[in-house]
Motif scaffolding. Structure first.
Motif, PDB file in Angstrom:
ATOM      1  N   GLU A  95      36.688  85.995  61.237  1.00  0.00           N
ATOM      2  CA  GLU A  95      35.542  85.219  60.771  1.00  0.00           C
ATOM      3  C   GLU A  95      35.883  84.451  59.493  1.00  0.00           C
ATOM      4  OE1 GLU A  95      34.439  88.101  63.594  1.00  0.00           O
ATOM      5  OE2 GLU A  95      35.418  88.453  61.636  1.00  0.00           O
ATOM      6  N   ASP A  96      36.622  85.103  58.585  1.00  0.00           N
ATOM      7  CA  ASP A  96      37.074  84.410  57.367  1.00  0.00           C
ATOM      8  C   ASP A  96      37.927  83.205  57.729  1.00  0.00           C
ATOM      9  OD1 ASP A  96      35.892  86.230  55.565  1.00  0.00           O
ATOM     10  OD2 ASP A  96      37.648  87.546  55.624  1.00  0.00           O
ATOM     11  N   LEU A  97      38.864  83.422  58.643  1.00  0.00           N
ATOM     12  CA  LEU A  97      39.771  82.345  59.049  1.00  0.00           C
ATOM     13  C   LEU A  97      38.992  81.170  59.620  1.00  0.00           C
ATOM     14  CD1 LEU A  97      42.674  81.330  59.522  1.00  0.00           C
ATOM     15  CD2 LEU A  97      42.641  82.509  61.729  1.00  0.00           C
ATOM     16  N   GLU A  98      38.032  81.463  60.483  1.00  0.00           N
ATOM     17  CA  GLU A  98      37.236  80.395  61.087  1.00  0.00           C
ATOM     18  C   GLU A  98      36.441  79.638  60.022  1.00  0.00           C
ATOM     19  OE1 GLU A  98      34.942  82.447  64.002  1.00  0.00           O
ATOM     20  OE2 GLU A  98      36.576  82.509  65.486  1.00  0.00           O
ATOM     21  N   TRP A  99      35.927  80.361  59.029  1.00  0.00           N
ATOM     22  CA  TRP A  99      35.180  79.703  57.965  1.00  0.00           C
ATOM     23  C   TRP A  99      36.074  78.740  57.192  1.00  0.00           C
ATOM     24  CZ3 TRP A  99      35.364  79.026  52.738  1.00  0.00           C
ATOM     25  CH2 TRP A  99      34.198  78.550  52.114  1.00  0.00           C
ATOM     26  N   TYR A 100      37.267  79.199  56.838  1.00  0.00           N
ATOM     27  CA  TYR A 100      38.186  78.347  56.075  1.00  0.00           C
ATOM     28  C   TYR A 100      38.658  77.149  56.896  1.00  0.00           C
ATOM     29  CZ  TYR A 100      38.534  81.359  51.962  1.00  0.00           C
ATOM     30  OH  TYR A 100      38.256  82.057  50.811  1.00  0.00           O
ATOM     31  N   ILE A 101      38.900  77.369  58.177  1.00  0.00           N
ATOM     32  CA  ILE A 101      39.280  76.243  59.039  1.00  0.00           C
ATOM     33  C   ILE A 101      38.163  75.207  59.053  1.00  0.00           C
ATOM     34  CG2 ILE A 101      39.724  75.557  61.430  1.00  0.00           C
ATOM     35  CD1 ILE A 101      41.213  78.202  61.799  1.00  0.00           C
ATOM     36  N   GLY A 102      36.914  75.687  59.082  1.00  0.00           N
ATOM     37  CA  GLY A 102      35.775  74.778  59.032  1.00  0.00           C
ATOM     38  C   GLY A 102      35.712  73.969  57.747  1.00  0.00           C
ATOM     39  N   GLN A 103      36.339  74.495  56.692  1.00  0.00           N
ATOM     40  CA  GLN A 103      36.405  73.785  55.407  1.00  0.00           C
ATOM     41  C   GLN A 103      37.650  72.919  55.295  1.00  0.00           C
ATOM     42  OE1 GLN A 103      33.654  74.182  53.349  1.00  0.00           O
ATOM     43  NE2 GLN A 103      32.980  75.350  55.141  1.00  0.00           N
ATOM     44  N   GLY A 104      38.435  72.862  56.378  1.00  0.00           N
ATOM     45  CA  GLY A 104      39.634  72.016  56.383  1.00  0.00           C
ATOM     46  C   GLY A 104      40.936  72.734  56.135  1.00  0.00           C
ATOM     47  N   ALA A 105      40.934  74.071  56.189  1.00  0.00           N
ATOM     48  CA  ALA A 105      42.170  74.822  55.931  1.00  0.00           C
ATOM     49  C   ALA A 105      43.247  74.479  56.941  1.00  0.00           C
ATOM     50  CB  ALA A 105      41.879  76.324  55.966  1.00  0.00           C
ATOM     51  N   THR A 106      44.449  74.250  56.417  1.00  0.00           N
ATOM     52  CA  THR A 106      45.607  73.912  57.249  1.00  0.00           C
ATOM     53  C   THR A 106      46.719  74.928  57.101  1.00  0.00           C
ATOM     54  OG1 THR A 106      45.110  71.555  57.018  1.00  0.00           O
ATOM     55  CG2 THR A 106      47.353  72.120  57.696  1.00  0.00           C
ATOM     56  N   ALA A 107      46.769  75.606  55.964  1.00  0.00           N
ATOM     57  CA  ALA A 107      47.878  76.520  55.680  1.00  0.00           C
ATOM     58  C   ALA A 107      47.424  77.631  54.749  1.00  0.00           C
ATOM     59  CB  ALA A 107      49.047  75.755  55.061  1.00  0.00           C
ATOM     60  N   VAL A 108      48.290  78.659  54.655  1.00  0.00           N
ATOM     61  CA  VAL A 108      48.038  79.790  53.760  1.00  0.00           C
ATOM     62  C   VAL A 108      49.246  79.941  52.844  1.00  0.00           C
ATOM     63  CG1 VAL A 108      47.497  82.238  53.583  1.00  0.00           C
ATOM     64  CG2 VAL A 108      46.705  80.932  55.568  1.00  0.00           C
ATOM     65  N   LEU A 109      48.980  80.004  51.555  1.00  0.00           N
ATOM     66  CA  LEU A 109      50.050  80.100  50.572  1.00  0.00           C
ATOM     67  C   LEU A 109      49.714  81.242  49.616  1.00  0.00           C
ATOM     68  CD1 LEU A 109      51.620  76.944  48.908  1.00  0.00           C
ATOM     69  CD2 LEU A 109      51.601  79.177  47.822  1.00  0.00           C
ATOM     70  N   CYS A 110      50.529  82.294  49.638  1.00  0.00           N
ATOM     71  CA  CYS A 110      50.275  83.483  48.819  1.00  0.00           C
ATOM     72  C   CYS A 110      48.851  84.018  49.034  1.00  0.00           C
ATOM     73  CB  CYS A 110      50.508  83.173  47.340  1.00  0.00           C
ATOM     74  SG  CYS A 110      52.243  83.265  46.858  1.00  0.00           S
ATOM     75  N   GLY A 111      48.422  84.043  50.286  1.00  0.00           N
ATOM     76  CA  GLY A 111      47.114  84.581  50.623  1.00  0.00           C
ATOM     77  C   GLY A 111      45.959  83.631  50.375  1.00  0.00           C
ATOM     78  N   ARG A 112      46.223  82.441  49.845  1.00  0.00           N
ATOM     79  CA  ARG A 112      45.176  81.464  49.545  1.00  0.00           C
ATOM     80  C   ARG A 112      45.235  80.327  50.564  1.00  0.00           C
ATOM     81  NH1 ARG A 112      42.758  83.659  44.569  1.00  0.00           N
ATOM     82  NH2 ARG A 112      44.458  84.701  43.480  1.00  0.00           N
ATOM     83  N   PHE A 113      44.077  79.801  50.916  1.00  0.00           N
ATOM     84  CA  PHE A 113      44.008  78.722  51.899  1.00  0.00           C
ATOM     85  C   PHE A 113      44.093  77.363  51.219  1.00  0.00           C
ATOM     86  CE2 PHE A 113      42.183  82.297  54.128  1.00  0.00           C
ATOM     87  CZ  PHE A 113      42.599  82.123  55.447  1.00  0.00           C
ATOM     88  N   ILE A 114      44.845  76.459  51.830  1.00  0.00           N
ATOM     89  CA  ILE A 114      44.947  75.087  51.335  1.00  0.00           C
ATOM     90  C   ILE A 114      44.664  74.114  52.470  1.00  0.00           C
ATOM     91  CG2 ILE A 114      46.587  75.665  49.503  1.00  0.00           C
ATOM     92  CD1 ILE A 114      48.845  74.597  51.259  1.00  0.00           C
ATOM     93  N   ASP A 115      44.215  72.907  52.118  1.00  0.00           N
ATOM     94  CA  ASP A 115      43.928  71.900  53.139  1.00  0.00           C
ATOM     95  C   ASP A 115      45.167  71.059  53.413  1.00  0.00           C
ATOM     96  OD1 ASP A 115      44.160  70.018  51.086  1.00  0.00           O
ATOM     97  OD2 ASP A 115      42.000  69.703  50.899  1.00  0.00           O
ATOM     98  N   ALA A 116      45.019  70.025  54.207  1.00  0.00           N
ATOM     99  CA  ALA A 116      46.167  69.219  54.637  1.00  0.00           C
ATOM    100  C   ALA A 116      46.856  68.512  53.484  1.00  0.00           C
ATOM    101  CB  ALA A 116      45.719  68.197  55.684  1.00  0.00           C
ATOM    102  N   GLU A 117      46.147  68.322  52.369  1.00  0.00           N
ATOM    103  CA  GLU A 117      46.740  67.686  51.193  1.00  0.00           C
ATOM    104  C   GLU A 117      47.248  68.710  50.186  1.00  0.00           C
ATOM    105  OE1 GLU A 117      47.318  64.452  51.036  1.00  0.00           O
ATOM    106  OE2 GLU A 117      46.505  64.389  53.072  1.00  0.00           O
ATOM    107  N   GLY A 118      47.180  69.985  50.548  1.00  0.00           N
ATOM    108  CA  GLY A 118      47.684  71.024  49.668  1.00  0.00           C
ATOM    109  C   GLY A 118      46.709  71.477  48.604  1.00  0.00           C
ATOM    110  N   ARG A 119      45.449  71.057  48.711  1.00  0.00           N
ATOM    111  CA  ARG A 119      44.440  71.462  47.736  1.00  0.00           C
ATOM    112  C   ARG A 119      43.870  72.824  48.103  1.00  0.00           C
ATOM    113  NH1 ARG A 119      42.192  65.560  48.508  1.00  0.00           N
ATOM    114  NH2 ARG A 119      41.687  66.550  50.492  1.00  0.00           N
TER     115      ARG A 119
END
Length: 322
Positions: free
Chosen positions: A235-259
């Motif tokens: 459910e967490d993953l789906e929520w972050y994807i809905g916010q534009g998550a593209t990757a995970v870095l050190c447990g933190r989600f980032i979008d396609a621009e690395g934000r």
């Protein structure tokens, strides 16, 4: 040795004959038949001794890093993405696992060349980093410190987060500072209280002193390690994807621009903040598979990457999509 009379293995102890065969083959340039004739043994026995020498760590075979850092694809990656250096290994005809271990071995061989006395190397977690640590040859870099950047968690691969940093520190002859706390807590209040504990507070402050960063970026696919390790739920993953998550870095989600994407996990996490990983002396990214192309592009755009190790197939996709 050259010019000596023929001998038999009866005059050489078991371990010594392995070393003798390895020396004659690699240092004196004798072929297997010549060694067999010199020692009065069969050629098959010479082959077995050479294999034993490799398995026991008597032999270290490495290729010059320039063979990989000056590869056309490596140069193009640096030019296109503004990287300081890239290390590209061949993967033609290799299956997924073979390509994975080629990239990991390449990273393990290149890493000591990137480190200097006094460096403070922050280490992420995951299978790629763990296997890199396992496959690394023992060496020693003076006054090197290895820091675990994210708290502990479960893992489907049978190792803990601190195992990545501990094992790598052992291989590099470095001091190791692990983070003695869970990666994620059940609620923000508990996480805040734990971060305020003097021991954990000091450990978190120490993380921000790292000047180099070794990591592999995670995906946001359903089988992502961030879910398998228990850091995030489906459910967490789906929520972050809905916010534009593209990757995970050190447990933190980032979008396609690395934000970084602020969300429900951030206040519950114990680890280094993303903003502390931008602008370091080096950000060393290891990308072993094409499943991580989009995630890798996000990490590059976010400014986390200065050095990269990958395969030719991944490099070509990055150049096409970047």
């Amino acid at each position: 040795m050259v010019g000596t009379k023929r001998r038999t293995t009866g005059r050489i102890s078991g371990e010594n004959v392995v070393i003798e065969v390895a020396w004659m083959y690699y240092h004196e340039g004798l072929n297997q038949k010549e060694i067999a004739d010199r020692l009065g043994i069969s050629r098959a026995t010479v082959v077995n001794y050479l294999q034993e020498a490799r398995e026991r760590g008597f032999i270290r075979i490495t290729l010059a890093s320039s063979a990989f850092t000056t590869h056309r694809a490596a140069v193009e990656l640096c030019e296109k993405f503004g990287l300081t250096s890239a290390y590209v290994v061949p993967d033609e005809g290799a299956d997924v696992e073979t390509a994975f271990y080629r990239v990991v071995r390449g990273a393990a061989e290149w890493l000591p060349e990137l480190l200097e006395a006094g460096d403070r190397l922050g280490v992420a977690w995951g299978r790629t980093i763990y296997e890199l640590a396992e496959i690394s040859e023992e060496t020693r870099i003076d006054d090197l410190t290895v820091l675990q950047l994210v708290g502990s968690m479960a893992t489907p691969y049978g190792f803990t987060a601190e195992a990545c940093s501990t094992r790598l520190a052992q291989r590099l002859g470095a001091r190791c500072f692990n983070l003695h706390a869970p990666a994620v807590l059940t609620n923000a209040g508990l996480a805040a209280a734990l971060r305020a504990e003097p021991i954990i507070h000091d450990q978190l402050e120490r993380l921000e002193t790292c000047n180099k960063f070794l990591f592999s970026v995670g995906t946001c696919l359903p089988d992502s390690h961030v879910v398998g390790s228990g850091v995030a739920t489906v459910e967490d993953l789906e929520w972050y994807i809905g916010q534009g998550a593209t990757a995970v870095l050190c447990g933190r989600f980032i979008d396609a621009e690395g934000r970084g994407i602020p969300g429900p996990l951030d206040e519950r996490m114990i680890g280094i903040p993303l903003e502390k990983l931008v602008g370091l002396d080096q950000g060393i990214l290891v990308t072993p598979g094409t499943d991580k192309v989009e995630a890798t592009l996000a990490a590059i755009r976010g400014g986390y990457v200065s050095h990269m190790v990958t395969s030719l197939g991944v490099a070509q996709e990055l150049l096409e999509k970047g």
